[in-house]
Design a protein around this motif. Structure first.
Motif, PDB file in Angstrom:
ATOM      1  N   ALA A 123    -145.420  69.173  31.562  1.00 49.75           N
ATOM      2  CA  ALA A 123    -145.628  69.050  30.118  1.00 49.75           C
ATOM      3  C   ALA A 123    -144.457  69.665  29.376  1.00 49.75           C
ATOM      4  O   ALA A 123    -143.733  70.525  29.901  1.00 49.75           O
ATOM      5  CB  ALA A 123    -146.930  69.707  29.706  1.00 49.75           C
ATOM      6  N   TRP A 124    -144.271  69.207  28.156  1.00 53.60           N
ATOM      7  CA  TRP A 124    -143.328  69.825  27.227  1.00 53.60           C
ATOM      8  C   TRP A 124    -144.052  69.994  25.892  1.00 53.60           C
ATOM      9  O   TRP A 124    -144.656  69.043  25.388  1.00 53.60           O
ATOM     10  CB  TRP A 124    -142.087  68.950  27.029  1.00 53.60           C
ATOM     11  N   LEU A 125    -143.983  71.202  25.331  1.00 52.22           N
ATOM     12  CA  LEU A 125    -144.549  71.472  24.012  1.00 52.22           C
ATOM     13  C   LEU A 125    -143.421  71.741  23.036  1.00 52.22           C
ATOM     14  O   LEU A 125    -142.548  72.574  23.302  1.00 52.22           O
ATOM     15  CB  LEU A 125    -145.486  72.680  24.066  1.00 52.22           C
ATOM     16  N   GLN A 126    -143.418  71.038  21.906  1.00 52.17           N
ATOM     17  CA  GLN A 126    -142.446  71.278  20.849  1.00 52.17           C
ATOM     18  C   GLN A 126    -143.185  71.724  19.595  1.00 52.17           C
ATOM     19  O   GLN A 126    -144.102  71.033  19.124  1.00 52.17           O
ATOM     20  CB  GLN A 126    -141.631  70.006  20.560  1.00 52.17           C
ATOM     21  N   VAL A 127    -142.793  72.881  19.065  1.00 52.27           N
ATOM     22  CA  VAL A 127    -143.416  73.391  17.839  1.00 52.27           C
ATOM     23  C   VAL A 127    -142.650  72.821  16.649  1.00 52.27           C
ATOM     24  O   VAL A 127    -141.488  73.163  16.420  1.00 52.27           O
ATOM     25  CB  VAL A 127    -143.420  74.931  17.812  1.00 52.27           C
ATOM     26  N   LEU A 128    -143.294  71.958  15.890  1.00 50.75           N
ATOM     27  CA  LEU A 128    -142.654  71.308  14.755  1.00 50.75           C
ATOM     28  C   LEU A 128    -142.662  72.193  13.519  1.00 50.75           C
ATOM     29  O   LEU A 128    -141.697  72.226  12.750  1.00 50.75           O
ATOM     30  CB  LEU A 128    -143.355  69.984  14.445  1.00 50.75           C
ATOM     31  N   ARG A 129    -143.786  72.898  13.326  1.00 50.51           N
ATOM     32  CA  ARG A 129    -143.926  73.809  12.187  1.00 50.51           C
ATOM     33  C   ARG A 129    -144.847  74.950  12.579  1.00 50.51           C
ATOM     34  O   ARG A 129    -145.744  74.777  13.398  1.00 50.51           O
ATOM     35  CB  ARG A 129    -144.508  73.084  10.974  1.00 50.51           C
ATOM     36  N   GLY A 130    -144.640  76.113  11.981  1.00 52.38           N
ATOM     37  CA  GLY A 130    -145.532  77.238  12.204  1.00 52.38           C
ATOM     38  C   GLY A 130    -145.261  77.956  13.512  1.00 52.38           C
ATOM     39  O   GLY A 130    -144.188  77.814  14.112  1.00 52.38           O
ATOM     40  N   SER A 131    -146.229  78.717  13.961  1.00 52.07           N
ATOM     41  CA  SER A 131    -146.093  79.470  15.208  1.00 52.07           C
ATOM     42  C   SER A 131    -147.399  79.407  15.977  1.00 52.07           C
ATOM     43  O   SER A 131    -148.490  79.356  15.393  1.00 52.07           O
ATOM     44  CB  SER A 131    -145.704  80.921  14.935  1.00 52.07           C
ATOM     45  N   ASP A 155    -150.767  78.407  10.347  1.00 47.98           N
ATOM     46  CA  ASP A 155    -150.895  76.952  10.292  1.00 47.98           C
ATOM     47  C   ASP A 155    -149.702  76.360  11.036  1.00 47.98           C
ATOM     48  O   ASP A 155    -148.563  76.816  10.851  1.00 47.98           O
ATOM     49  CB  ASP A 155    -150.897  76.463   8.852  1.00 47.98           C
ATOM     50  N   ALA A 156    -149.944  75.362  11.862  1.00 49.82           N
ATOM     51  CA  ALA A 156    -148.874  74.872  12.736  1.00 49.82           C
ATOM     52  C   ALA A 156    -149.027  73.374  12.997  1.00 49.82           C
ATOM     53  O   ALA A 156    -150.118  72.801  12.847  1.00 49.82           O
ATOM     54  CB  ALA A 156    -148.880  75.639  14.058  1.00 49.82           C
ATOM     55  N   GLU A 157    -147.923  72.770  13.405  1.00 47.86           N
ATOM     56  CA  GLU A 157    -147.908  71.373  13.831  1.00 47.86           C
ATOM     57  C   GLU A 157    -147.136  71.308  15.150  1.00 47.86           C
ATOM     58  O   GLU A 157    -146.054  71.886  15.254  1.00 47.86           O
ATOM     59  CB  GLU A 157    -147.277  70.472  12.787  1.00 47.86           C
ATOM     60  N   ILE A 158    -147.684  70.606  16.140  1.00 47.61           N
ATOM     61  CA  ILE A 158    -147.072  70.571  17.451  1.00 47.61           C
ATOM     62  C   ILE A 158    -147.021  69.146  17.978  1.00 47.61           C
ATOM     63  O   ILE A 158    -147.795  68.269  17.559  1.00 47.61           O
ATOM     64  CB  ILE A 158    -147.858  71.437  18.467  1.00 47.61           C
ATOM     65  N   MET A 159    -146.090  68.910  18.927  1.00 48.16           N
ATOM     66  CA  MET A 159    -146.029  67.661  19.671  1.00 48.16           C
ATOM     67  C   MET A 159    -146.046  68.038  21.157  1.00 48.16           C
ATOM     68  O   MET A 159    -145.280  68.886  21.590  1.00 48.16           O
ATOM     69  CB  MET A 159    -144.767  66.876  19.324  1.00 48.16           C
ATOM     70  N   LEU A 160    -146.951  67.410  21.902  1.00 45.54           N
ATOM     71  CA  LEU A 160    -147.124  67.713  23.317  1.00 45.54           C
ATOM     72  C   LEU A 160    -146.872  66.472  24.151  1.00 45.54           C
ATOM     73  O   LEU A 160    -147.405  65.399  23.854  1.00 45.54           O
ATOM     74  CB  LEU A 160    -148.542  68.237  23.575  1.00 45.54           C
ATOM     75  N   PHE A 161    -146.061  66.621  25.205  1.00 48.44           N
ATOM     76  CA  PHE A 161    -145.757  65.534  26.132  1.00 48.44           C
ATOM     77  C   PHE A 161    -146.365  65.853  27.484  1.00 48.44           C
ATOM     78  O   PHE A 161    -146.124  66.923  28.041  1.00 48.44           O
ATOM     79  CB  PHE A 161    -144.231  65.392  26.293  1.00 48.44           C
ATOM     80  N   ASP A 162    -147.131  64.917  28.023  1.00 47.63           N
ATOM     81  CA  ASP A 162    -147.651  65.006  29.387  1.00 47.63           C
ATOM     82  C   ASP A 162    -146.793  64.064  30.227  1.00 47.63           C
ATOM     83  O   ASP A 162    -146.798  62.847  30.019  1.00 47.63           O
ATOM     84  CB  ASP A 162    -149.122  64.599  29.416  1.00 47.63           C
ATOM     85  N   LEU A 163    -146.049  64.628  31.190  1.00 46.40           N
ATOM     86  CA  LEU A 163    -144.971  63.911  31.869  1.00 46.40           C
ATOM     87  C   LEU A 163    -145.200  63.838  33.364  1.00 46.40           C
ATOM     88  O   LEU A 163    -145.776  64.758  33.965  1.00 46.40           O
ATOM     89  CB  LEU A 163    -143.636  64.630  31.618  1.00 46.40           C
ATOM     90  N   ASN A 164    -144.701  62.773  33.999  1.00 45.11           N
ATOM     91  CA  ASN A 164    -144.824  62.681  35.457  1.00 45.11           C
ATOM     92  C   ASN A 164    -143.711  63.450  36.140  1.00 45.11           C
ATOM     93  O   ASN A 164    -142.819  64.003  35.491  1.00 45.11           O
ATOM     94  CB  ASN A 164    -144.842  61.211  35.909  1.00 45.11           C
TER      95      ASN A 164
END
Length: 232
Positions: A186-194, A223-232
């Motif tokens: 997985a990869w987590l990217q924090v777009l906003r917040g903590s 308050d936060a916004e995140i993008m999560l990738f589930d990867l092979n």
């Protein structure tokens, strides 16, 4: 195992009209230790001045996704697509055998803030395609909303890679969890917040590469916004 990529350690480019942060090697930024993670090849955070943008240029054999945080981006390509992408909309483009396109900030006074992400496709030479879709806030508030997947599950966009992409907007102290199947990453990217990721602090712009973990617990410190990738 979780490896954090701090926001201020990313590559930086200042072109005047464009200020960009590069998580992985891109353009003039080269780091042999940062060439991508699994299928992820590019993770760029771009800020584009009003009335400026990227002129017509080619892509081939890459899955390209765009997500706007503030402002808008106007897209035109040689497949006949001419669309404006607004905050809350997610864009996916399969470059495949080859496309040309341009991207501009159409506003005369509002800057553009967006993420542009490239993933390697599961096979080369596929038919190019373009799509974009709005995902309302209700569907991603305090939950992980699937926005792209190889099978288009749950109304998501179809991506030509064994990757699932999720978006979430979290209120302070809210949490989401995600189970990771064996042999996946997985990869987590924090777009906003903590947030905290399995107890580790992540701030705006930070990313985290995840391997050999069975579950992720993401808790919003603000308050936060995140993008999560589930990867092979």
């Amino acid at each position: 195992m979780i490896n954090i990529r701090k926001a201020d350690e990313r590559g930086f480019a200042d072109h005047g009209w464009l200020k960009a942060r590069h998580t992985f090697s891109f353009a003039g930024y080269r780091d042999s230790q940062q060439m991508g993670f699994r299928a992820l090849r590019v993770m760029n955070e771009d800020r584009v001045q009003p009335g400026r943008g990227f002129g017509t240029h080619p892509h081939q054999d890459m899955e390209i996704v765009t997500y706007v945080l503030e402002g808008a981006i106007e897209h035109k390509d040689n497949m006949g697509n001419g669309e404006v992408l607004w905050p809350g909309e997610f864009q996916h483009m399969s470059a495949g055998t080859g496309i040309t396109h341009s991207e501009f900030n159409p506003s005369s006074d509002e800057p553009l803030h967006l993420y542009q992400i490239w993933l390697k496709p599961r096979e080369k030479g596929i038919q190019p395609s373009y799509d974009q879709k709005r995902f309302d806030d209700a569907g991603m508030t305090n939950r992980l909303r699937l926005v792209a997947a190889p099978d288009g599950a749950d109304g998501s966009l179809v991506i030509q890679q064994d990757t699932q992409i999720f978006l979430s907007k979290l209120g302070q102290s809210q949490r989401v969890t995600h189970n990771i199947a064996p042999q996946r990453h997985a990869w987590l990217q924090v777009l906003r917040g903590s947030v905290t990721l399995n107890g580790l602090d992540l701030q705006t712009g930070d990313g985290a590469a995840v391997s050999e973990e069975q579950q992720l617990e993401i808790v919003a410190a603000t308050d936060a916004e995140i993008m999560l990738f589930d990867l092979n």
